[in-house]
Every structure is written in structure tokens, then in C-alpha cells.
Write an enzyme that holds these catalytic residues in place. Sequence first.
Site: not given
Ligand code: RUB
Length: 320
Positions: A125, A194
Amino acid sequence: MNVADTAEKIKSMEIRGAGRIARAAVEALACHAEQVRAADLSGFRKEMHRAADILLATRPTAVSLPNAIHIVMSGVDRAGTLAEAQEAVRTRAAGFAESSKNAVNRIAEIGSRHIPDGATILTHCNSEAALACIIAAHRQGKDIEVFATEVRPRNQGLLTIRTLNDAGIKTNFIVDSAVRSFIGRMDLVVTGADAITVNGAVVNKIGTSQIALAAHEARVNMVVAAETYKFAPRTILGELIEIEERDTAEVLAPEIAESLPHVTVRNPAFDFTPAEYVDLIVTEEGAIPPEMAYIIIREYLGWGISEFHNSSGINNTGED
Ligand code: RUB
């Protein structure tokens, strides 16, 4: 940006990633507080709660969103006057944005120490916190190489490889199903989160749990980079994290789906990785084993089990 535009951008994923969603939401609340023409404290509270509810309804999984909104709204609920409530929104929103950015920097500092020179790292991701660790290790002069997954169906991997490329990091781009073929070559898996539940399970982009399983089998460490506001207080009460199911058109074109009456398309956006497959969670307060999740919730979010007595929701706890 105002509340309606912010909510729309979060829903459509123009603003995405748990940390960015949280910061955008508190900024929208601050903007709303400036615009609202309320005659008194009670009118202001009502308007702010209406705005908070719109933002809370955008995406259900990233707990950074309700946690950040709680920080701002508990100030509104505790204020004794309209001026105090307005000031609370201003200072709490700015404070959250600032501490969120500091948290990512601190995670980068701590997480990069877990990335050895010469390491090959798999990431999944597009996580600001995970990438911050990887980029910090690169800036320290460590010779690292990254494997980044495509991340079907929304292809967040494209954002990741652009960031890694811009940082000058040697990167390989692979389809999600190629993970197990490459996992034996990895020294480390680094992802974001998340939400993290009280039992240390990590909720992250769909596919993370398969990667963790493959890493476990291959004895590759799985490190999760997550700010403390990614921990989910209400899981103490047994509340479950809702896994967002997005529009099936993201997975299969509607005209194809319609021609296949016996086929149901599913599109869960996140999954759970049990604590036993996670070696370390790097927070801004230090690297911890997932089993310490309750301590983080109690010590750093200030939510113990007593918080929930006489409390039915984040809008009316009346506590920090
Ligand atoms: C984003 C996702 C990221 C986490 C952590 O999913 O799964 O790994 O949100 O991100 P989506 P961060 O694209 O569906 O929002 O470290 O930037 O908070």
C-alpha cells in the site's frame, strides 16, 4: 478546506491514508469553526457535532479519524463559553496536525534503526509512516532496496514507487500475488496501519495479512509503523473495527459484472493481521510488541476502561 469538500475527497480517496485522513478532518473542523455563525455555545456545539458526524461517516476503518475528531470535539464539549469552544477547536486542531507530523518524524527515526545496511524491504500500500522509516534509512546512507506491491484495486503502489523513486531508492514493483515468490529474499516487511486493536491485531490495506503470513513462514520480520492515534480505544469494550467494503466497480467493470449473474464481486479494502504475525509496532513513543497495545491505548490516548463508564460515544465523553 470546508467540511463537505473534505468529506467528499476522503470518500473518493483523493485524500487517503490514515494519517492524512485524520489531519484533513481536523483541518476541516477548524475551518468549520471559523465559518459557523452560532449565537451561543449550544448552537456552536450542535453545528460542530453535525460537521464531525459528516466527517466520521466518510470511511469506517481508519481509527485515526475518530481519534483525531475526538481530540478536537472533547475540547468543544468541555468548554464553558462560546469563545473557549472556538479557541479549543483552533488549538486542538493545530496541535493534532503538528503532533501528527512530529510523530511520523519520530517513527522514521526509530523505525530506520530496525532497517540494517544492505536490507531488502517489502512494503504494501502507501503508508506515510512506513515510507518515512525506509526513506530515513536511505538518508542515513544505508544501501537498501525495496519491493513495492501494486495494491489492487486502487493501485496505491504507484504512489509508493513514485515516492521511493523520487528519494532515489532502488525499487522493484510487483503484482500483489508475487509476494510469496519474493518473500525469501526480504530482510524485512514494513507496512503502516489503519487501526490496531487492543489485542495487537493490525488492520491495514487488504493483502497485508497474506503478506504477514508469507513473512512468518519465511521467518522474515514484519514491522508496522503506526502513530499512537492508530490504536483503537473502543476495542477495549469489544467493539469491532469495521472493514470497509468499497464499490465493486473498483474491482470489475459493471458491464462485465452485469453479464455474470452468478458472480458476486467483493471488495473489502482492509484486513486483520493477528498479533502473532507482527514482530514490532514502531510508534512515536518507541517500538513495542503488539501485545502492548492496551498500554498504548491507556497511557497515550488516555482511554482506560473507566473512560467508557457513562459514555455512549466519542461525541459525549466529556473527557480528553
Ligand atoms: C491506506 C493504508 C495505509 C494506512 C497507513 O489505505 O492502508 O497503509 O492508512 O497509512 P487507503 P499512513 O489507501 O485505502 O486509505 O501511514 O499514511 O497513515
